[in-house]
Scaffold this motif. Structure first.
Motif, mmCIF file in Angstrom:
data_model
loop_
_atom_site.group_PDB
_atom_site.id
_atom_site.type_symbol
_atom_site.label_atom_id
_atom_site.label_comp_id
_atom_site.label_asym_id
_atom_site.label_seq_id
_atom_site.Cartn_x
_atom_site.Cartn_y
_atom_site.Cartn_z
ATOM 1 N N ASN A 99 70.280 69.302 111.939
ATOM 2 C CA ASN A 99 70.784 68.784 110.672
ATOM 3 C C ASN A 99 72.012 67.906 110.943
ATOM 4 N N ILE A 100 71.780 66.694 111.410
ATOM 5 C CA ILE A 100 72.871 65.769 111.740
ATOM 6 C C ILE A 100 73.636 65.372 110.480
ATOM 7 N N ALA A 101 72.941 65.249 109.366
ATOM 8 C CA ALA A 101 73.610 64.857 108.120
ATOM 9 C C ALA A 101 74.718 65.856 107.765
ATOM 10 N N GLU A 102 74.403 67.130 107.832
ATOM 11 C CA GLU A 102 75.396 68.150 107.484
ATOM 12 C C GLU A 102 76.515 68.204 108.524
ATOM 13 N N ALA A 103 76.180 67.966 109.788
ATOM 14 C CA ALA A 103 77.217 67.941 110.831
ATOM 15 C C ALA A 103 78.239 66.852 110.544
ATOM 16 N N LEU A 104 77.770 65.678 110.151
ATOM 17 C CA LEU A 104 78.684 64.579 109.826
ATOM 18 C C LEU A 104 79.511 64.894 108.587
ATOM 19 N N LEU A 105 78.905 65.544 107.610
ATOM 20 C CA LEU A 105 79.625 65.920 106.399
ATOM 21 C C LEU A 105 80.740 66.922 106.714
ATOM 22 N N PHE A 106 80.438 67.966 107.469
ATOM 23 C CA PHE A 106 81.446 68.971 107.824
ATOM 24 C C PHE A 106 82.560 68.345 108.661
ATOM 25 N N SER A 107 82.186 67.467 109.586
ATOM 26 C CA SER A 107 83.183 66.806 110.439
ATOM 27 C C SER A 107 84.121 65.950 109.597
ATOM 28 N N SER A 108 83.538 65.153 108.714
ATOM 29 C CA SER A 108 84.326 64.290 107.840
ATOM 30 C C SER A 108 85.225 65.116 106.919
ATOM 31 N N ASN A 109 84.694 66.214 106.394
ATOM 32 C CA ASN A 109 85.480 67.065 105.497
ATOM 33 C C ASN A 109 86.707 67.646 106.191
ATOM 34 N N ASP A 110 86.569 68.063 107.451
ATOM 35 C CA ASP A 110 87.731 68.623 108.153
ATOM 36 C C ASP A 110 88.768 67.538 108.446
ATOM 37 N N LEU A 111 88.310 66.350 108.806
ATOM 38 C CA LEU A 111 89.254 65.252 109.020
ATOM 39 C C LEU A 111 89.980 64.903 107.726
ATOM 40 N N THR A 112 89.253 64.912 106.606
ATOM 41 C CA THR A 112 89.869 64.598 105.312
ATOM 42 C C THR A 112 90.893 65.663 104.932
ATOM 43 N N GLN A 121 91.332 59.093 113.897
ATOM 44 C CA GLN A 121 90.449 60.163 113.451
ATOM 45 C C GLN A 121 89.040 59.851 113.935
ATOM 46 N N ILE A 122 88.534 60.772 114.761
ATOM 47 C CA ILE A 122 87.325 60.498 115.538
ATOM 48 C C ILE A 122 86.330 61.652 115.405
ATOM 49 N N ILE A 123 85.052 61.300 115.292
ATOM 50 C CA ILE A 123 83.962 62.270 115.358
ATOM 51 C C ILE A 123 83.135 61.922 116.596
ATOM 52 N N ILE A 124 82.927 62.911 117.466
ATOM 53 C CA ILE A 124 82.054 62.725 118.627
ATOM 54 C C ILE A 124 80.861 63.651 118.434
ATOM 55 N N LEU A 125 79.693 63.051 118.248
ATOM 56 C CA LEU A 125 78.463 63.790 117.982
ATOM 57 C C LEU A 125 77.657 63.888 119.275
ATOM 58 N N LEU A 126 77.404 65.109 119.733
ATOM 59 C CA LEU A 126 76.604 65.351 120.935
ATOM 60 C C LEU A 126 75.284 65.974 120.508
ATOM 61 N N ASN A 147 77.961 56.463 107.182
ATOM 62 C CA ASN A 147 78.580 55.329 106.482
ATOM 63 C C ASN A 147 79.776 55.773 105.646
ATOM 64 N N SER A 148 79.681 56.935 105.026
ATOM 65 C CA SER A 148 80.789 57.472 104.240
ATOM 66 C C SER A 148 81.996 57.769 105.139
ATOM 67 N N ALA A 149 81.746 58.366 106.294
ATOM 68 C CA ALA A 149 82.831 58.661 107.242
ATOM 69 C C ALA A 149 83.461 57.362 107.751
ATOM 70 N N LYS A 150 82.635 56.385 108.060
ATOM 71 C CA LYS A 150 83.158 55.092 108.517
ATOM 72 C C LYS A 150 83.987 54.418 107.442
ATOM 73 N N ALA A 151 83.585 54.547 106.184
ATOM 74 C CA ALA A 151 84.334 53.950 105.073
ATOM 75 C C ALA A 151 85.720 54.583 104.932
ATOM 76 N N LYS A 152 85.861 55.822 105.385
ATOM 77 C CA LYS A 152 87.171 56.490 105.367
ATOM 78 C C LYS A 152 88.018 56.095 106.574
ATOM 79 N N GLY A 153 87.448 55.276 107.455
ATOM 80 C CA GLY A 153 88.172 54.835 108.641
ATOM 81 C C GLY A 153 87.966 55.699 109.872
ATOM 82 N N TYR A 154 87.052 56.647 109.802
ATOM 83 C CA TYR A 154 86.783 57.521 110.932
ATOM 84 C C TYR A 154 85.925 56.783 111.958
#
Length: 168
Positions: A99-112, A121-126, A147-154
């Motif tokens: 579930n990559i979509a949820e991984a990106l959401l959780f990552s973005s939420n913690d950065l926010t 602010q960086i997300i590294i997806l393995l 795209n949402s995470a990128k729009a936040k500048g991540y």
């Protein structure tokens, strides 16, 4: 006559900015599918993530760990307690879907919620990138969350692991 030329290297300074980094690690069942012992590419992902943490500066950098399979979870929120983050990574067990979509959401939420405004602010997806079940819906959601995470500048880096890396 012999001439000697002396080259003097200019002094260098390190340009370092503090970083808040989320390591989003795939723990889906396909991360054990390469048929070798220890399980691969899961072991590669764990080793790479822990080695990366070892390269960080405890005074400037913070790291968080999000792991994902059928559901994502925030294993460690952004911290400079690197042994805690490495311990969480060591305990990851592969099972479930990707579930990559949820991984990106959780990552973005913690950065926010916990990211510093003066830090990169960086997300590294393995991941092996193999969505399970393989549906277009999951891919679309992953792209939307990226795209949402990128729009936040991540900044997002993806690292493909294993012999059968899949891309959308």
């Amino acid at each position: 006559a012999t001439r000697t030329i002396t080259v003097v290297a200019p002094s260098t300074t390190e340009c370092r900015a503090p970083s808040d980094i989320i390591l989003a690690i795939d723990r889906s069942g396909s991360m054990n599918d390469d048929g070798v012992n220890p399980d691969q590419p899961m072991t590669f992902a764990k080793d790479a993530a822990k080695n990366f943490i070892d390269s960080l500066s405890a005074t400037d950098d913070r790291v968080g760990v999000v792991s994902f399979s059928t559901l994502a979870r925030l294993d460690v929120s952004l911290t400079n307690d690197f042994p805690q983050a490495k311990s969480a990574i060591t305990g990851l067990i592969a099972e479930g879907w990707t579930n990559i979509a949820e991984a990106l959401l959780f990552s973005s939420n913690d950065l926010t919620a916990n990211g510093r405004t003066d830090a990169r602010q960086i997300i590294i997806l393995l991941s092996d990138g193999r969505p399970e079940p393989d549906t277009n819906t999951g891919t679309v959601a992953a792209i939307q969350n990226a795209n949402s995470a990128k729009a936040k500048g991540y900044i997002i880096y993806t690292i493909g692991l294993g012999s059968g890396v899949s891309t959308p």
